[in-house]
Design an enzyme around this catalytic site. Structure first.
Site, PDB file in Angstrom:
ATOM      1  CG  ASP A  19      -1.829   1.380   1.242  1.00 17.89           C
ATOM      2  OD1 ASP A  19      -2.308   1.467   0.418  1.00 17.89           O
ATOM      3  OD2 ASP A  19      -1.994   1.950   2.340  1.00 17.89           O
ATOM      4  CB  SER A  20       0.171   4.880  -0.843  1.00 17.74           C
ATOM      5  OG  SER A  20      -0.812   4.991   0.010  1.00 17.74           O
ATOM      6  CE1 TYR A  51       2.711   5.613  -3.486  1.00 18.88           C
ATOM      7  CE2 TYR A  51       1.606   3.679  -4.276  1.00 18.88           C
ATOM      8  CZ  TYR A  51       2.629   4.334  -3.825  1.00 18.88           C
ATOM      9  OH  TYR A  51       3.812   3.547  -3.829  1.00 18.88           O
ATOM     10  N   GLY A  52      -3.223   9.232  -4.180  1.00 15.12           N
ATOM     11  CA  GLY A  52      -4.351   9.351  -4.694  1.00 15.12           C
ATOM     12  C   GLY A  52      -4.404  10.252  -5.595  1.00 15.12           C
ATOM     13  CB  CYS A  82      -2.867   0.827  -2.541  1.00 16.61           C
ATOM     14  SG  CYS A  82      -3.001   2.451  -2.872  1.00 16.61           S
ATOM     15  CG  ASN A  83      -9.604   0.799  -3.240  1.00 14.53           C
ATOM     16  OD1 ASN A  83     -10.451   0.443  -3.445  1.00 14.53           O
ATOM     17  ND2 ASN A  83      -9.049   0.823  -1.818  1.00 14.53           N
ATOM     18  CD  GLU A 161      -0.317   7.157   6.168  1.00 10.25           C
ATOM     19  OE1 GLU A 161       0.808   7.134   6.672  1.00 10.25           O
ATOM     20  OE2 GLU A 161      -0.772   6.108   5.477  1.00 10.25           O
ATOM     21  CB  CYS A 193      -9.457   4.997   0.089  1.00  7.34           C
ATOM     22  SG  CYS A 193      -7.806   5.157   0.861  1.00  7.34           S
ATOM     23  CB  THR A 194      -6.872  -0.172   2.157  1.00  6.97           C
ATOM     24  OG1 THR A 194      -5.846   0.762   1.395  1.00  6.97           O
ATOM     25  CG2 THR A 194      -7.281  -1.165   1.089  1.00  6.97           C
ATOM     26  CG  HIS A 195      -5.110   5.498   4.102  1.00  9.75           C
ATOM     27  ND1 HIS A 195      -4.801   4.723   3.072  1.00  9.75           N
ATOM     28  CD2 HIS A 195      -4.087   5.905   4.819  1.00  9.75           C
ATOM     29  CE1 HIS A 195      -3.337   4.976   3.270  1.00  9.75           C
ATOM     30  NE2 HIS A 195      -3.002   5.497   4.146  1.00  9.75           N
TER      31      HIS A 195
HETATM   32  N1  DGL Z   1      -4.663   3.279   0.734  1.00 14.34           N
HETATM   33  C1  DGL Z   1      -4.667   3.892  -0.660  1.00 14.34           C
HETATM   34  C2  DGL Z   1      -5.900   3.440  -1.352  1.00 14.34           C
HETATM   35  O1  DGL Z   1      -6.826   2.376  -0.969  1.00 14.34           O
HETATM   36  C3  DGL Z   1      -3.992   4.885  -1.013  1.00 14.34           C
HETATM   37  C4  DGL Z   1      -4.011   6.331  -0.251  1.00 14.34           C
HETATM   38  C5  DGL Z   1      -3.146   7.148  -0.885  1.00 14.34           C
HETATM   39  O2  DGL Z   1      -2.017   6.965  -0.945  1.00 14.34           O
HETATM   40  O3  DGL Z   1      -3.578   8.260  -1.426  1.00 14.34           O
HETATM   41  O4  DGL Z   1      -6.253   4.101  -2.443  1.00 14.34           O
END
Ligand code: DGL
Length: 275
Positions: A19-20, A51-52, A82-83, A161, A193-195
């Site tokens: 993941d990011s 990453y978004g 990570c989506n 984060e 989003c996994t966050h």
């Molecule tokens: N957790 C990630 C996702 O599922 C990325 C969040 C990010 O880095 O922007 O998209």
């Protein structure tokens, strides 16, 4: 139990999860609940998150760098937890890996289609994930009559984060993003989003108890179990103390802090330079 040599080799290999940042740990938690005997090697590209907002090319490049790192770690399967990375190029990662590679979008779509009662589904994610329309397209392929409302929530990842989820400011931010979705009378909301499962109770409070939150992590863990079972790669030895290894590209400390809370155990992360 009599084991063949392939089972012995695979028993020792780990499931790779990338993941990011810390978000993929929500997937690790589900995999470890369901498959407590499996080893897991995790990479969080914390130095380059989020990453978004990045371009798909950039996210793909970073994801390939994590895959490259894991090449030396003996893994038998990879979960792109990570989506944004899944949306940027799951099939490209599958092409270069000699083991199964799972993304997080299809499992989330399956869970939403099963759980939605009235076919009114909200999707939230990063800018990259929402702009890719991957969730929307996958759901429409299954059912053209759904009412789907998608919204990018770029600040959510930063709240997680930076450990700011339990602040009054966070609640305001969440209300601002999600009130328009509630006005659309959604019955379920995909946490794309996994966050976001790390702020699940705040999201639930804002959208109300009549909206089901869809967290694809459980569905992913079930899929991991199925693939390992079908391909004879499950660890038949089990373990009371499976080895987990955590690697990050940024400062390990905040990652260890959030990770320990989430996984309910102390974790040690090692910093690795990528790129
Ligand atoms: N957790 C990630 C996702 O599922 C990325 C969040 C990010 O880095 O922007 O998209």
């Amino acid at each position: 139990m009599i084991l063949n040599s392939e089972q012995i080799i695979n028993a020792h290999k780990a499931i790779g999860v990338i993941d990011s940042g810390v978000g993929g740990l929500t997937v690790v938690r589900e995999i470890s609940n369901r498959l407590p005997g499996e080893r897991i090697i995790y990479f969080g590209d914390t130095a380059r998150m989020p990453y978004g907002p990045r371009t798909y090319e950039e996210v793909r490049k970073f994801t390939f760098e994590m895959i490259d790192f894991l090449r030396h770690q003996e893994i038998k399967m990879l979960v792109v937890a990570c989506n944004s990375a899944t949306a940027a190029g799951l099939s490209a990662y599958q092409e270069v890996c000699e083991y199964p590679v799972l993304g997080v979008i299809e499992p989330g779509v399956r869970a939403a289609l099963t759980q939605s009662r009235r076919g009114r589904i909200g999707v939230i994610g990063t800018v990259g994930t929402i702009n890719s329309s991957e969730y929307e397209m996958a759901m429409r392929r299954e059912n053209g009559k759904l009412h789907i409302v998608s919204k990018a929530c770029p600040l959510f990842v930063l709240l997680v984060e930076n450990n700011l989820v339990n602040t009054p400011e966070a609640k305001k931010v969440v209300q601002e993003y999600l009130d328009p979705l509630v006005s659309e009378d959604i019955d379920s909301l995909i946490l794309g989003c996994t966050h976001y499962p790390l702020m699940e109770s705040l999201i639930q409070e804002v959208v109300g108890s009549s909206v089901s939150l869809i967290n694809s992590a459980e569905e992913i863990a079930a899929e991991v179990e199925e693939i390992l079972g079908n391909t004879g790669m499950a660890n038949p030895l089990g373990s009371d103390n499976p080895r987990y290894r955590f690697f990050v590209s940024g400062n390990p400390e905040p990652f260890e802090e959030v990770g320990a809370k989430l996984l309910q155990r102390d974790i040690k992360a090692y910093q690795v330079k990528l790129g």
